[in-house]
Design an enzyme around this catalytic site. Structure first.
Site: not given
Length: 337
Positions: A95, A222
């Site tokens: 990401k 995350d």
């Protein structure tokens, strides 16, 4: 590392005809027709054959076959026979942080953030197979320097799954690492989410994806994002995930630059001064991106200034990229934290 990745994005292309979920994130959706959780068929090595004969006698030729992985494959097939399926090969995407606002320092020492997390088409490939062992997972990888014990988030995720569900399954895992480590791209977090999803599939889906997402925050802030549909507005420590329709196409051309110099995340946060961060409302940034796409004005990372203090060469690198681009890039910014 907070300073490991610079992104240079040029103009937006029209959205891909395939949805993000079907092309990149369907690995987290058991009911989808994913290309990433098909059965893994281990390729057998070429057999080594030796012919032994004696021309002076009438003895028959003897063929000796050396198949070093044959026994392992047979054992794996035996272990897998009662599983819902045999083996899995999964895509584990990384990401970027399109913007990253640091909004507050908490009493527990962590910082509150507000960020647009977005997957990109770069990712690792992870192969899972049930292990005959009832005590140990075995992890291998194609790169050096990656821990193979319980320091690795994959092993942590599998331990967490067994703790939460009571599952007694252990695994052989091979990580084909393509995402650079310490790059702020969430490669390890994605690997952990992929491992949780895989363990759940092998165990007959003992947990819902919502439960997997909730549990995952225990081992990494995350990780919950990687149970999203590919784009999310994340807040808190990063573990509060609000799904949004992906505002960027996976066809968006992007240049990733990872400098060789390391930059300590802890040092960056030590130098962070909240009075020097942006005062733009992160929800305003999000709405702007939804409406207009990427631009230099919206790609804000509050950790850039302290990262430049820790590693001044990063600031020079950004300046060089902007100068060399001659206006061809819509934005040049640091991603990650």
């Amino acid at each position: 590392m907070a300073s490991a990745q610079f992104l240079c994005s040029s103009h937006l292309f029209p959205p891909s005809s395939k949805s993000l979920r079907s092309s990149r994130l369907s690995l987290f959706k058991p009911n989808g027709s994913s290309n990433f959780h098909s059965k893994l068929q281990f390729q057998r090595p070429h057999l080594v054959r030796a012919m032994v004969s004696d021309s002076n006698t009438s003895r028959k030729q003897v063929e000796i076959v050396y198949d070093p992985e044959g026994r392992i494959n047979k054992l794996a097939d035996e272990v897998d026979k009662d599983a819902p399926f045999s083996r899995l090969t999964l895509f584990s995407p990384c990401k970027i942080n399109v913007f990253l606002r640091i909004t507050n320092k908490r009493e527990d020492g962590y910082h509150d953030l507000a960020s647009l997390f977005h997957v990109i088409s770069l990712g690792d490939i992870i192969k899972f197979s049930l292990s005959p062992s009832k005590t140990t997972d075995r992890l291998s990888t194609n790169v050096s320097g990656v821990p193979l014990d319980d320091r690795n988030l994959i092993i942590k995720a599998l331990n967490l799954y067994r703790k939460k569900t009571g599952s007694d399954k252990f695994f052989w895992i091979h990580l084909d690492k393509l995402v650079p480590t310490g790059a702020g791209l969430g490669g390890g977090s994605s690997n952990a989410a992929t491992a949780l999803w895989a363990a759940n599939q092998f165990s007959g889906c003992l947990a819902t994806e919502e439960e997997l997402q909730e549990w995952s925050s225990e081992i990494g802030s995350d990780i919950p994002f990687f149970f999203s549909q590919g784009a999310a507005y994340c807040s808190g420590r990063g573990e509060i995930v609000q799904n949004i329709p992906p505002p960027l196409s996976l066809d968006l051309p992007m240049v990733l630059i990872k400098p060789q110099e390391a930059c300590s995340t802890a040092e960056v946060y030590k130098r962070l001064r909240l009075d020097q961060t942006s005062n733009v409302d992160p929800l305003t940034l999000l709405e702007n991106i939804k409406q207009n796409g990427i631009s230099q004005d919206v790609c804000i990372n509050d950790l850039e200034i302290p990262a430049f203090e820790v590693l001044p060469s990063l600031k020079r690198l950004k300046q060089r990229i902007i100068a060399a681009s001659r206006g061809e890039y819509d934005a040049v910014f640091m991603s990650g934290r």
